[in-house]
Design a protein around this motif. Structure first.
Motif, PDB file in Angstrom:
ATOM      1  N   LEU A 297      -9.430  21.913   0.434  1.00  0.00           N
ATOM      2  CA  LEU A 297      -9.758  23.267  -0.020  1.00  0.00           C
ATOM      3  C   LEU A 297     -10.684  23.187  -1.226  1.00  0.00           C
ATOM      4  N   GLU A 298     -11.820  23.820  -1.116  1.00  0.00           N
ATOM      5  CA  GLU A 298     -12.833  23.758  -2.181  1.00  0.00           C
ATOM      6  C   GLU A 298     -13.169  25.180  -2.609  1.00  0.00           C
ATOM      7  N   ARG A 299     -13.073  25.445  -3.891  1.00  0.00           N
ATOM      8  CA  ARG A 299     -13.256  26.835  -4.311  1.00  0.00           C
ATOM      9  C   ARG A 299     -14.711  27.282  -4.249  1.00  0.00           C
TER      10      ARG A 299
ATOM     11  N   GLY B 103     -19.053  20.061  -7.864  1.00  0.00           N
ATOM     12  CA  GLY B 103     -18.551  19.699  -9.192  1.00  0.00           C
ATOM     13  C   GLY B 103     -19.279  18.453  -9.682  1.00  0.00           C
ATOM     14  N   ASN B 104     -18.569  17.609 -10.389  1.00  0.00           N
ATOM     15  CA  ASN B 104     -19.205  16.428 -10.962  1.00  0.00           C
ATOM     16  C   ASN B 104     -19.717  15.467  -9.899  1.00  0.00           C
ATOM     17  N   SER B 105     -19.098  15.506  -8.722  1.00  0.00           N
ATOM     18  CA  SER B 105     -19.541  14.570  -7.688  1.00  0.00           C
ATOM     19  C   SER B 105     -20.961  14.877  -7.230  1.00  0.00           C
ATOM     20  N   GLY B 106     -21.463  16.058  -7.557  1.00  0.00           N
ATOM     21  CA  GLY B 106     -22.852  16.373  -7.238  1.00  0.00           C
ATOM     22  C   GLY B 106     -23.706  16.519  -8.480  1.00  0.00           C
TER      23      GLY B 106
ATOM     24  N   ASN C 280     -23.534  13.841 -11.093  1.00  0.00           N
ATOM     25  CA  ASN C 280     -23.467  12.637 -11.916  1.00  0.00           C
ATOM     26  C   ASN C 280     -24.721  11.787 -11.745  1.00  0.00           C
ATOM     27  N   THR C 281     -24.768  10.708 -12.483  1.00  0.00           N
ATOM     28  CA  THR C 281     -25.955   9.859 -12.469  1.00  0.00           C
ATOM     29  C   THR C 281     -25.768   8.641 -11.560  1.00  0.00           C
ATOM     30  N   THR C 282     -24.731   8.673 -10.747  1.00  0.00           N
ATOM     31  CA  THR C 282     -24.524   7.810  -9.572  1.00  0.00           C
ATOM     32  C   THR C 282     -24.469   6.304  -9.826  1.00  0.00           C
ATOM     33  N   ILE C 283     -24.065   5.936 -11.003  1.00  0.00           N
ATOM     34  CA  ILE C 283     -24.022   4.506 -11.280  1.00  0.00           C
ATOM     35  C   ILE C 283     -22.703   3.902 -10.822  1.00  0.00           C
ATOM     36  N   ILE C 284     -22.842   2.826 -10.074  1.00  0.00           N
ATOM     37  CA  ILE C 284     -21.694   2.100  -9.532  1.00  0.00           C
ATOM     38  C   ILE C 284     -21.719   0.724 -10.182  1.00  0.00           C
TER      39      ILE C 284
ATOM     40  N   ALA D  32     -10.224  29.007  -3.187  1.00  0.00           N
ATOM     41  CA  ALA D  32      -9.693  28.518  -4.455  1.00  0.00           C
ATOM     42  C   ALA D  32      -8.176  28.481  -4.412  1.00  0.00           C
ATOM     43  N   VAL D  33      -7.611  27.391  -4.866  1.00  0.00           N
ATOM     44  CA  VAL D  33      -6.153  27.305  -4.975  1.00  0.00           C
ATOM     45  C   VAL D  33      -5.744  27.956  -6.293  1.00  0.00           C
ATOM     46  N   THR D  34      -4.838  28.906  -6.180  1.00  0.00           N
ATOM     47  CA  THR D  34      -4.445  29.656  -7.377  1.00  0.00           C
ATOM     48  C   THR D  34      -3.017  29.338  -7.792  1.00  0.00           C
TER      49      THR D  34
ATOM     50  N   GLY E 243     -13.186  11.287 -15.893  1.00  0.00           N
ATOM     51  CA  GLY E 243     -14.091  11.280 -17.023  1.00  0.00           C
ATOM     52  C   GLY E 243     -15.546  11.227 -16.638  1.00  0.00           C
ATOM     53  N   THR E 244     -16.214  10.286 -17.259  1.00  0.00           N
ATOM     54  CA  THR E 244     -17.658  10.182 -17.097  1.00  0.00           C
ATOM     55  C   THR E 244     -18.021   9.054 -16.129  1.00  0.00           C
ATOM     56  N   TRP E 245     -17.004   8.505 -15.446  1.00  0.00           N
ATOM     57  CA  TRP E 245     -17.276   7.270 -14.700  1.00  0.00           C
ATOM     58  C   TRP E 245     -16.647   7.264 -13.293  1.00  0.00           C
ATOM     59  N   GLY E 246     -16.290   8.442 -12.772  1.00  0.00           N
ATOM     60  CA  GLY E 246     -15.507   8.440 -11.531  1.00  0.00           C
ATOM     61  C   GLY E 246     -16.289   8.421 -10.239  1.00  0.00           C
ATOM     62  N   PHE E 247     -17.607   8.496 -10.310  1.00  0.00           N
ATOM     63  CA  PHE E 247     -18.366   8.458  -9.058  1.00  0.00           C
ATOM     64  C   PHE E 247     -18.172   7.110  -8.376  1.00  0.00           C
ATOM     65  N   LYS E 248     -18.272   6.048  -9.176  1.00  0.00           N
ATOM     66  CA  LYS E 248     -18.154   4.700  -8.631  1.00  0.00           C
ATOM     67  C   LYS E 248     -16.800   4.448  -7.995  1.00  0.00           C
ATOM     68  N   ALA E 249     -15.816   5.293  -8.359  1.00  0.00           N
ATOM     69  CA  ALA E 249     -14.445   5.051  -7.912  1.00  0.00           C
ATOM     70  C   ALA E 249     -14.115   5.802  -6.637  1.00  0.00           C
TER      71      ALA E 249
HETATM   72  C1  LIG Z   1     -23.637  14.200 -16.077  1.00  0.00           C
HETATM   73  C2  LIG Z   1     -22.630  13.292 -15.461  1.00  0.00           C
HETATM   74  C3  LIG Z   1     -22.972  11.976 -15.201  1.00  0.00           C
HETATM   75  C4  LIG Z   1     -22.048  11.117 -14.624  1.00  0.00           C
HETATM   76  N1  LIG Z   1     -22.448   9.854 -14.299  1.00  0.00           N
HETATM   77  C5  LIG Z   1     -21.617   9.022 -13.641  1.00  0.00           C
HETATM   78  C6  LIG Z   1     -22.063   7.743 -13.213  1.00  0.00           C
HETATM   79  O1  LIG Z   1     -23.218   7.375 -13.434  1.00  0.00           O
HETATM   80  N2  LIG Z   1     -21.196   6.931 -12.563  1.00  0.00           N
HETATM   81  C7  LIG Z   1     -19.924   7.317 -12.302  1.00  0.00           C
HETATM   82  O2  LIG Z   1     -19.178   6.531 -11.725  1.00  0.00           O
HETATM   83  N3  LIG Z   1     -19.473   8.550 -12.664  1.00  0.00           N
HETATM   84  C8  LIG Z   1     -20.293   9.411 -13.332  1.00  0.00           C
HETATM   85  N4  LIG Z   1     -19.859  10.652 -13.710  1.00  0.00           N
HETATM   86  C9  LIG Z   1     -18.467  11.031 -13.437  1.00  0.00           C
HETATM   87  C10 LIG Z   1     -18.262  11.501 -12.000  1.00  0.00           C
HETATM   88  O3  LIG Z   1     -19.234  12.450 -11.667  1.00  0.00           O
HETATM   89  C11 LIG Z   1     -16.884  12.126 -11.817  1.00  0.00           C
HETATM   90  O4  LIG Z   1     -15.901  11.332 -12.411  1.00  0.00           O
HETATM   91  C12 LIG Z   1     -16.537  12.271 -10.352  1.00  0.00           C
HETATM   92  O5  LIG Z   1     -17.556  12.949  -9.680  1.00  0.00           O
HETATM   93  C13 LIG Z   1     -15.224  13.006 -10.207  1.00  0.00           C
HETATM   94  O6  LIG Z   1     -15.043  13.400  -8.887  1.00  0.00           O
HETATM   95  P1  LIG Z   1     -13.896  14.415  -8.514  1.00  0.00           P
HETATM   96  O7  LIG Z   1     -13.905  14.514  -7.059  1.00  0.00           O
HETATM   97  O8  LIG Z   1     -12.667  14.009  -9.194  1.00  0.00           O
HETATM   98  O9  LIG Z   1     -14.323  15.767  -9.239  1.00  0.00           O
HETATM   99  P2  LIG Z   1     -15.388  16.879  -8.815  1.00  0.00           P
HETATM  100  O10 LIG Z   1     -16.530  16.295  -8.104  1.00  0.00           O
HETATM  101  O11 LIG Z   1     -15.670  17.668 -10.028  1.00  0.00           O
HETATM  102  O12 LIG Z   1     -14.612  17.737  -7.762  1.00  0.00           O
HETATM  103  C14 LIG Z   1     -13.596  18.637  -8.090  1.00  0.00           C
HETATM  104  C15 LIG Z   1     -13.731  19.806  -7.152  1.00  0.00           C
HETATM  105  O13 LIG Z   1     -12.590  20.622  -7.269  1.00  0.00           O
HETATM  106  C16 LIG Z   1     -12.976  21.962  -7.121  1.00  0.00           C
HETATM  107  N5  LIG Z   1     -11.915  22.805  -7.675  1.00  0.00           N
HETATM  108  C17 LIG Z   1     -11.567  22.947  -8.973  1.00  0.00           C
HETATM  109  N6  LIG Z   1     -10.523  23.788  -9.097  1.00  0.00           N
HETATM  110  C18 LIG Z   1     -10.193  24.190  -7.839  1.00  0.00           C
HETATM  111  C19 LIG Z   1      -9.194  25.044  -7.314  1.00  0.00           C
HETATM  112  N7  LIG Z   1      -8.319  25.671  -8.097  1.00  0.00           N
HETATM  113  N8  LIG Z   1      -9.156  25.228  -5.979  1.00  0.00           N
HETATM  114  C20 LIG Z   1     -10.043  24.595  -5.154  1.00  0.00           C
HETATM  115  N9  LIG Z   1     -10.987  23.781  -5.610  1.00  0.00           N
HETATM  116  C21 LIG Z   1     -11.072  23.558  -6.937  1.00  0.00           C
HETATM  117  C22 LIG Z   1     -14.297  22.034  -7.845  1.00  0.00           C
HETATM  118  O14 LIG Z   1     -15.070  23.139  -7.414  1.00  0.00           O
HETATM  119  C23 LIG Z   1     -14.931  20.690  -7.478  1.00  0.00           C
HETATM  120  O15 LIG Z   1     -15.767  20.761  -6.347  1.00  0.00           O
HETATM  121  C24 LIG Z   1     -20.742  11.546 -14.321  1.00  0.00           C
HETATM  122  C25 LIG Z   1     -20.391  12.869 -14.606  1.00  0.00           C
HETATM  123  C26 LIG Z   1     -21.319  13.737 -15.157  1.00  0.00           C
HETATM  124  C27 LIG Z   1     -20.932  15.146 -15.441  1.00  0.00           C
END
Ligand SMILES: Cc1cc2nc3c(=O)[nH]c(=O)nc-3n(C[C@H](O)[C@H](O)[C@H](O)COP(=O)(O)OP(=O)(O)OC[C@H]3O[C@@H](n4cnc5c(N)ncnc54)[C@H](O)[C@@H]3O)c2cc1C
Ligand code: FES
Lengths: 402, 128, 735
Positions: free
Chosen positions: A50-52, A58-61, A63-67, A194-196, A352-358
């Motif tokens: 479920l995606e709101r 969110g951050n997954s779209g 980030n700067t994509t470093i692995i 959105a999950v409420t 945090g700032t590093w979760g894309f690689k994970a």
């Molecule tokens: C500028 C920037 C640079 C970065 N660079 C790197 C990098 O180089 N390398 C790296 O490894 N990581 C990087 N990161 C970190 C990385 O982007 C994140 O850690 C990672 O994308 C987290 O993924 P996620 O799926 O947990 O969160 P998200 O991608 O944020 O996904 C969470 C989703 O939940 C949805 N959501 C929220 N609340 C609700 C709700 N109540 N109901 C339904 N949906 C909801 C949101 O809309 C969102 O789509 C960077 C982050 C930023 C901001």
């Protein structure tokens, strides 16, 4: 026509059902990956994500994509190296072009103590399976001839660590490949949902409340980044997560001749060139916690300044676009994965700032947890309970901002 | 290139600064609600200590400063000061200038720039 | 007056932009595409004086300017170096109102603000001021030839007007196409457009043939337009031969700046507020010239299931090029409206709105400054290798670490420790405050005495260490580590304030210099400097040394007899030189940080930050002795009580290498193994000449509930031993 358009991925958007075995909240990389691995590794497909908003918004779209796998504690090096390896084969596995490119990442040091730290990083990386070497300034110049080793006369480069397998991939395409792979096997992804609230019976979740009505589920997994604090609060659960903005920017497109990823441990910026030729840059998080998505001038100004100190050629490049994400930070700068004290409610957060690689490793491990009910050994150290048990995964020096 | 010199001062931290009186020929910079910098130093601080026996009073040369003419100062502020210095004179103001924490004493025709002495060299380099 | 275009000089007329000069000379900056002359399209981009992606229509031609076309295939090259380019300066302006755009509505807004007695600034590209973004503040950042403008205004008025909608049909990539306004400007500049055919709203004051019907396509030869083809209501095609085609398809507000200023005191006026005209999306043609996206691509991506504006953008890359959606946004919206029956908003407006270089955006930025002690010049004169540490420049060594080392161990040495955090706390509640802050019994410290303390956070983790020195019943001096002092200052102030205690606080780190005099001959040196009665161990006195009034603390980090001389910072040089002079016969040498790290390690003294981690409890550090749990309260006490009940998992221990050659020291930060398993990390290591062996501190994990006694580091054996390694009885420091 341009070669970088998405041509292979096909999405299907079915009508929602009233009930699923597993509901995953959040259609970012971590949510989609868990769905993908549930379907591909465990044949569990009665699953909804479920995606709101829209997937990968969110951050997954953003980030700067470093692995990279150059972390500082054994548990993290193993985990990120595993994720890095899953990325290496993700393209072949999904049949989708995620633009995975091995580049190597340089972490430059500018002092005796900094150099010592990078030597230590290389040592602990190698001890736990990541390929990191220590480089002298001359060797750094071979990897990146563009560097001004005098650091503009202010921050001379005295050495650095080099994680040779570090890579980048196109964030959107990773999200989509995983989403499509899950959808193809029957997983439902519902956007604009959105999950409420969480539905509970005693100490067990039984489903979620959404803005489009309730959905019941045997297991609920949260992958909503920092928003998990409000979700968890609904189940009476307190999470030690704070949210900080993080920004990045890109330049216009240039012919691809800049190969590595370059970062400075003192100047706290990092740069790489994307497959489309943009120079992509980031720096440290905003010190003030907030959910503010506004891009700010000081960030851009200061990041540009620091980057051009070490890479003077950047000075003449034209900036195209600046943006912001909000990052879910845990107290020890390591993620939180696994069970909670609420039955059937699992979380993956603190990325945090590093979760894309994970994304692949977290998805794979969380899927295994959901499928078996047992926390896999690889992620056990990252459990939420570590804070109460005084077992921090302290790794501040590795969090970087990428 | 403007050269900054150490500014010998009396520094007082006290809860009784409001009513205190100082000789005319002193610059009195109120750097915080409970903190004063008096340049050059004063010998008699009884107008504070008689009200606050716990006042911390020290001789302090930890700041360095330079007087610049109003025009030169304005040019430096235009380039290096992101915050607004209001037109009122005389006036005390403080904030980052050229990335360094600075205190300003602004008079009609001149301005005193004061920075912590450990940053004086870098400040000089930055404002040329 | 000439400019150089791809190595060919072309003349220009006064007032020409580069683009107009090129068109005048029959040159086109790109392969083609409809030119707007308004800064809204990507069709006039070129490399100008080495900077790529410059909109040639926005740059006034100057003699000798060098223009290079971007490669037809692929992207411009990265510049080799830009070190030659002069630094760009920032200019700050503060005002009440800034008006961006000085067209009709912008001039009106400016006049209105001025009439209301406000200080107002008007900006316009026509005057060489390109606004590139609106940030919090509000701050308007604009580029000019003379540098960057940073305008801090109370209010921002956006009067940027509207952009003209670009044609999207087959052939819209040909040269010879102009928007109406562009055609008007070119005619005014005296250019001959030849035979002109106009589509839609015709340009004013230009003789032209009006094409009737809906625009269907452009036809061309050799890349230039030769005819406009339209379709009548009955479906028949009309052909209008031409040399120039001018399109008037409607307007789209330039609202990116307004949208960036969302929730800030920013308002738009004039055309920038107008409703967007929505052109119908044609069946074919390029909608995004920057990324080369066609209508067919949109159709395909829709079928693939990408149906949200953002997903369509990300999947096709439409809108991600130089014009940031300027051309494609109206068409994307009308395409999605036709497909999905809902009008989706334009994508988020993000700075920067106009193009600027990293060099320009960096204007006005500075590195974090690094502090210099009053002795900085002395160190440099003595040839010290200087290092940044804890925010300060500090001497790392003066060329010969081992000579420095032996001077401390066998003679006498001095070190500049001015960077230590030093604080005075005074007031009726001072004892109460310190008792609550520190895990030691502050009340048992006597006047004139000092004590080593750990600073704990609320989670019971050590974040700094230092000394408490009692000056009087209502005043104490505290010290912190050099790097930790600003954090510690906030810690003391925040707690004092939140408990509402009556204290006064002065951080006097920069007011006092500090020189550590250390070595077995320290007393001798001090005697020569006029001090005959030095304080006892852990005592402090005031006295004059080498003519400088000092507060003298006796403590020891090096393991030798040591005195810390705190003194007015303006006399540091006198004291330093005096001591070196007086100590000459005693074999004095100054020592740096590198030496100190070895000396203190031999004594097993920890360095917070190097030997500690963010989860270092006193128990893990083997420092329980510094914590008085029988006190009723101190910060972190609850947490320490709680974590003490959890079985111990790791501890900071002393280790020595077995049978290694002199001089060997393993890597600090290296891994410790126990029977093939991970057992911990080395935090500090040095070869100790005084002991003739290699000594270490490191984190060691308990294995089956026990700390291993023998481990492996770098393939060699190390043994766990008690610290200190050197002078276990502490007879030297207490001598
Ligand atoms: C500028 C920037 C640079 C970065 N660079 C790197 C990098 O180089 N390398 C790296 O490894 N990581 C990087 N990161 C970190 C990385 O982007 C994140 O850690 C990672 O994308 C987290 O993924 P996620 O799926 O947990 O969160 P998200 O991608 O944020 O996904 C969470 C989703 O939940 C949805 N959501 C929220 N609340 C609700 C709700 N109540 N109901 C339904 N949906 C909801 C949101 O809309 C969102 O789509 C960077 C982050 C930023 C901001
Ligand atoms: S012609 Fe220069 S931007 Fe359109």
């Amino acid at each position: 026509m341009n070669e970088f358009q998405e041509k292979l991925v096909h999405f299907t958007w079915p009508e929602p059902k009233k009930s699923y075995d597993v509901v995953i909240v959040g259609g970012g990389g971590h949510g989609l990956a868990a769905a993908y691995y549930l379907a591909t590794r465990h044949g569990i497909t009665n699953v909804a994500v479920l995606e709101r908003n829209y997937i990968g918004g969110g951050n997954s779209g953003r980030n700067t994509t470093i692995i990279r796998a150059n972390y500082g504690i054994p548990e993290a090096v193993r985990f990120y190296q595993h994720s890095l390896e899953l990325y290496q084969t993700l393209e072949a596995e999904t049949g989708r072009w995620i633009m995975h490119q091995e580049k190597g990442i340089l972490w430059m040091a500018h002092s005796e103590i900094g150099m010592q730290q990078q030597k230590a990083r290389a040592a602990i990386n190698r001890a736990f399976g990541a390929k990191t070497e220590f480089l002298t300034p001359e060797e750094i110049l071979k990897v990146c001839p563009e560097i001004d080793l005098t650091g503009g006369g202010v921050w001379p480069v005295v050495g650095g660590s080099y994680n040779t397998e570090a890579a980048t991939a196109r964030h959107d395409r990773v999200n989509w490949a995983l989403a499509e792979g899950a959808m193809m096997r029957g997983v439902h992804v519902h956007q604009k949902t959105a999950v409420t609230g969480l539905l509970m019976e005693g100490n067990r979740v039984t489903g979620v409340q959404t803005d489009k009505g309730p959905i019941s589920a045997g297991i609920v997994m949260s992958a909503v980044g920092g928003h998990v604090t409000s979700l968890a609060a609904m189940a009476g659960l307190r999470l030690p997560i704070r949210t900080h903005p993080l920004q990045a920017f890109v330049t216009n497109h240039y012919a691809r001749t800049f190969h590595p990823i370059v970062a400075s441990t003192n100047l706290l910026f990092y740069v790489s060139q994307t497959a489309r030729g943009e120079m992509l840059m980031g720096a440290e998080i905003d010190p003030q916690p907030s959910y503010n998505y506004r891009s700010d001038h000081h960030f851009l100004q200061s990041c540009a300044f620091r980057a051009t100190t070490l890479l003077p050629f950047l000075r003449d490049l034209r900036v195209l676009r600046q943006w912001t994400g909000v990052c879910d930070m845990s107290p020890d700068y390591s993620p939180i994965m696994g069970k909670t004290s609420v039955d059937g409610f699992y979380i993956t957060t603190g990325w945090g700032t590093w979760g894309f690689k994970a994304i692949p490793a977290s998805g794979e491990q969380m899927a295994q947890l959901i499928a078996t009910g047992e926390t896999p050994e690889m992620i056990a150290p990252f459990a939420l309970s570590r804070f109460a048990e005084d077992r921090l995964m302290a790794d501040r020096g590795s969090a970087g901002t990428h | 290139m403007p050269e900054l010199n150490r500014l010998p001062a009396t520094r007082i931290v006290s809860t009784a600064l409001d009513g205190a009186v100082w000789p005319e020929n002193r610059l009195v910079l109120r750097t915080a609600a409970d903190e004063l910098l008096i340049i050059p130093p004063v010998a008699d601080v009884s107008s504070v200590t008689s009200h606050d026996p716990y006042a911390i009073v020290v001789e302090d040369a930890s700041y360095a400063g330079v007087w610049l003419g109003a025009d030169e100062a304005a040019a430096i502020l235009r380039r290096h000061c992101e915050w607004r210095v209001t037109a009122q004179r005389p006036q005390f103001a403080q904030g980052a200038i050229a990335g360094i924490a600075t205190k300003l004493w602004l008079e009609a025709d001149r301005v005193l720039f004061v920075v912590p002495a450990p940053y004086a060299v870098e400040f000089e380099e930055r404002i040329v | 007056m000439r400019v150089i275009v791809d190595q060919k000089p072309i003349p220009f007329a006064p007032g020409d932009s580069l683009l107009v000069a090129m068109l005048r000379a029959g040159e086109h900056p790109t392969e083609g595409g409809c030119l707007c002359l308004g800064g809204d399209c990507p069709n006039c981009l070129a490399t100008v004086d080495g900077i790529s992606y410059v909109r040639t229509c926005q740059v006034a031609a100057k003699p000798g300017m060098v223009v290079e076309r971007h490669p037809a295939d692929g992207y411009p090259l990265l510049p080799d170096d830009s070190r030659h380019r002069a630094e760009v300066h920032a200019h700050n302006h503060h005002c009440d109102v800034v008006v961006i755009g000085q067209g009709e509505s912008g001039r009106a807004a400016l006049a209105e603000a001025e009439a209301a007695g406000k200080q107002a600034i008007g900006l316009d590209v026509a005057n060489g001021q390109e606004a590139i973004g609106i940030y919090s503040g509000p701050l308007v950042v604009a580029r000019t030839a003379a540098g960057m403008l940073h305008i801090h205004a109370a209010e921002v008025v956006v009067a940027t007007g509207a952009a003209e909608i670009q044609p999207v049909v087959p052939g819209s990539e040909l040269a010879g196409l102009f928007t109406s306004r562009a055609a008007e400007q070119l005619t005014a500049a005296g250019l001959d457009l030849g035979r002109v055919v106009a589509v839609g709203t015709p340009p004013a004051g230009i003789e032209c043939e009006l094409a009737s019907g809906d625009l269907l396509r452009f036809e061309g030869e050799g890349g230039r337009v030769t005819a406009v083809i339209t379709q009548s209501a009955d479906g028949s095609e009309n052909r209008y031969p031409c040399q120039t085609a001018v399109v008037g398809l409607g307007l789209y507000p330039r609202d990116a700046l307004t949208r960036m200023g969302h929730q800030l005191p920013v308002r738009a006026v004039g055309d920038a507020t107008r409703e967007a005209d929505l052109p119908t999306c044609p069946g074919e043609g390029i909608i995004c010239p920057c990324s080369g996206v066609s209508v067919a691509d949109l159709e395909r991506i829709w079928e693939q299931g990408f149906q949200e504006m953002e997903l369509v953008k990300r999947a096709t890359l439409a809108g991600t090029g130089t014009c940031q959606g300027g051309v494609c946004t109206p068409y994307l919206r009308s395409f999605l409206l036709a497909k999905g029956k809902t009008l989706q908003p334009a994508f988020t407006a993000r700075p920067v709105n106009r193009q600027l270089t990293l060099g320009e955006i960096a204007a006005g930025a500075h590195h974090h400054p690094t502090a210099r002690t009053a002795l900085d010049g002395e160190h440099r004169r003595l040839g010290a290798k200087m290092e940044r540490s804890g925010g300060w420049w500090r001497p790392w060594n003066y060329g010969d670490v081992w000579a420095e080392y032996w001077a401390v161990r066998e003679a006498v040495s001095i070190m500049d420790v001015s960077t230590l955090g030093k604080m005075i706390v005074s007031g009726p509640d001072v004892l109460e405050l310190l008792e609550r802050l520190y895990p030691t019994k502050v009340s048992t410290i006597k006047n004139g005495r000092s004590r080593y303390v750990l600073l704990l956070d609320e989670r019971g983790y050590v974040f700094d260490d230092g000394m408490i020195c009692k000056d009087s019943d209502t005043q104490y001096t505290l010290t912190f580590t050099s790097g930790g002092s600003s954090h510690a200052e906030m810690w003391v102030r925040d707690w004092a304030e939140s408990w509402g205690l009556d204290v006064r606080i002065l951080l006097q780190t920069q007011r006092l210099g500090a020189i550590n005099v250390t070595g077995p001959l320290a007393n001798e040196l001090l005697a020569r400097a006029g001090l005959d009665n030095p304080p006892p161990y852990l005592g402090h006195i005031e006295a004059t040394v080498a003519g400088v009034p000092c507060r003298i603390f006796r403590l020891s980090f090096t393991g030798e007899l040591s005195y810390e001389l705190h003194h007015p910072v303006e006399q540091s040089v006198t004291l330093w030189r005096g001591l070196l002079e007086l100590g000459q016969e005693l074999g004095i040498r100054p020592h740096g940080l590198e030496t100190l790290l070895k000396l203190r390690l031999e004594k097993g003294h920890i360095i917070v930050g190097q030997d500690t981690d963010m989860d270092s409890t006193p128990r893990r550090l083997h420092h329980e002795w510094a914590i008085k749990l029988d006190k009723e309260f101190f910060i972190g006490r609850q947490a320490v009580l709680r974590t003490n009940k959890i079985p111990l998992d790791k501890q900071l221990v002393g280790l020595e290498m077995v049978g290694q050659p002199a001089g060997y020291a393993p890597l600090e930060g290296g891994v410790i193994w126990h029977q093939g398993n991970y057992a911990g990390i080395v935090t500090s290591a040095t070869y100790s000449p005084a002991l003739g062996k290699t000594v270490l501190l490191g984190w060691l994990y308990l294995q089956n509930g026990e700390l291993p006694t023998e481990v492996e580091i770098e393939g060699k054996t190390a043994r766990r031993v008690e610290v200190p390694f050197y002078d276990k009885e502490a007879s030297r420091a207490r001598a």
